[in-house]
Design a protein around this motif. Sequence first.
Motif: not given
Lengths: 363, 363
Positions: B131-134, B192-199, B267-269, B154-157
């Motif tokens: 959901m958070w990507v929306h 979620y973590c993987i998605r955030a990193i890829l994002w 992932a959820l404000p 960008l260097k590190w996440i």
Amino acid sequence: MSDDQTAVRFGILGCANISIKLCKALSKAPNAKLHAIGSRSLEKATAFAAEHGLPEAVRVYGSYEGVLEDEEVDAVYIPLPTGLHVTWAVRAAERRKHVLLEKPVAMNVAELDRILEACEAHGVQFMDGTMWVHHPRTAKMKEALSDAQRFGQLKWIHSCLTYNPGPEFLKNSIRVKPDLDGLGALGDTGWYCIRAILWAVNYELPKSVLAFPGAILNEEGVIISCGSSMHWEDGRSATFHCSFLSYVTFDVTVLGTKGCLRLNDFALPFEESLGFGKFLEASELDYGKIEQGMWCPKPNEHVVETGFSQDILMVKEFADLVRKVQGCEMKPEKTWPVLSRKTQVVLDAVKESIEKGYQPVEL
Amino acid sequence: MSDDQTAVRFGILGCANISIKLCKALSKAPNAKLHAIGSRSLEKATAFAAEHGLPEAVRVYGSYEGVLEDEEVDAVYIPLPTGLHVTWAVRAAERRKHVLLEKPVAMNVAELDRILEACEAHGVQFMDGTMWVHHPRTAKMKEALSDAQRFGQLKWIHSCLTYNPGPEFLKNSIRVKPDLDGLGALGDTGWYCIRAILWAVNYELPKSVLAFPGAILNEEGVIISCGSSMHWEDGRSATFHCSFLSYVTFDVTVLGTKGCLRLNDFALPFEESLGFGKFLEASELDYGKIEQGMWCPKPNEHVVETGFSQDILMVKEFADLVRKVQGCEMKPEKTWPVLSRKTQVVLDAVKESIEKGYQPVEL
């Protein structure tokens, strides 16, 4: 600076930038004063004294030896490049000077052991120059982590310390030269991360250390950016990242089963010069107090006031120990060398893991 | 829920807790409505409809097949345990239902490929339930990361997503059962973590993935806690930690050469139900504005308002695509399946690295 005759008289070896900070701390610490400063040339030492307005009473030497030979010097602060630490710290101990040694303390634990053995043999106090552990905020944070009701059991720690000094630094700074500060970013910034992680676990060494693939080394093999994970037998883990390539971060997150502690300025509080430091702490115990519209409570902000900044507190703590040792009230305090050594042991393991192509290193 | 005849009619397979959230989102999305819900027993589905006050018009089925056979259902939302996704998502596509599939989308990328092939073969839209990507905050954060002046390269996440559901969950929840949600914490939180990193890296896959030693698995081999580092050829790196054993965290830190972006609720404000989300951003460009007494500027807090919460925005985005596909305005949008697949590829690599005794996995 104290004019008290009981004040511990410091000599400083070298006119590094960090020496300026120590001169200021010595001018404010109630139990210490600057007595002498030495550089490789008298000209440089004299210029430093003039530029930074050192009192006229401060003796200026054109060699490090000069400071060590001054019989009125009780203790030395050594901010020289890491590769010179073993030589000068050992010589200082041999002259019965107590040793406040800038971090990273040595190129490796074997060198540190030579320093610690010299300090022990000559009955002088040793302490490294990690300042943040002396801030009262650090003690308050430890209280928070020790609160089993709010924090639970510690599970995971993450730390990140980075800054981006730019291309000129990466080309010419002593901090990226193999024979000077040969540990590079691992020594300069990773030291703090490792110390923070060990601090959080009450200085219990991890069982294994594994550097992250993708460490960045310069042409001479000095680490510019790296990181590592660490593991304890009971399932606790930690990770850190340190670098000369990114925007400034000073992050620590400590996660427990029931709570979390977080700060983004651990090595130097944002509000240091205002006389306080803050940290964030959250616990599931606060779930009953959720504000309307929040999915979980906002972390609690703890503010810790301090009478002295952390550099002064470090000098004060060290000078207190020196006075007690000199007065035969106690033998040199063993805790500080032990903490330095554990930090160096982990640092060496990270370096070894990188050198072995990112193989795990057992401790 | 829209009464508009053009509203996309959703069927939901299963009465999971997350279905409640989707029912609410469907009741508020302007272009979608709940048409049918199915469970393995009619009794359970009827009880769910009553308990959550679903409109009488909503059809209730005693099987998942019932929903798929309902010709008025345009699209299905599938929150079933991960192990059942491939079966039901493929069947749904075969019945020409558009597929909104809860994360993790599949047990592995081979299963996901069967799902995506079925969706492509039958011309239906696919999207996963992240959901958070929306949320409009996500787009604002991407703007911040794309600002070369403020953020640099960008260097590190680093990302961390944990929660501690307790011993009963660890013993009995479907989320720790190998035949149900067999990816455990890696699927439930690491996704979620993987998605955030890829994002953060514009969905460029890393070159290699290395799980941290010390992953914790239950007796049946399901991951309860783990983490990983990832590496790109140009020197960018990322790490994440995910777990069912620690206090709740939703952290992302993205570090650039000149700036930093940070949030602890990605992932959820925190303020989701108040209609906004925040993030922190800092840049060396602000050094000229240092407040008195600060060693560097406090990060800037950005507040992003949203008309709809992120669950509704996800449904709305999906339903928009469905309508366009149904109206032959476009073929199914390929971006969403690609993002799901990349996330699953990295997730599989982390799992493989753990299974291989923490060996690096090249992608």
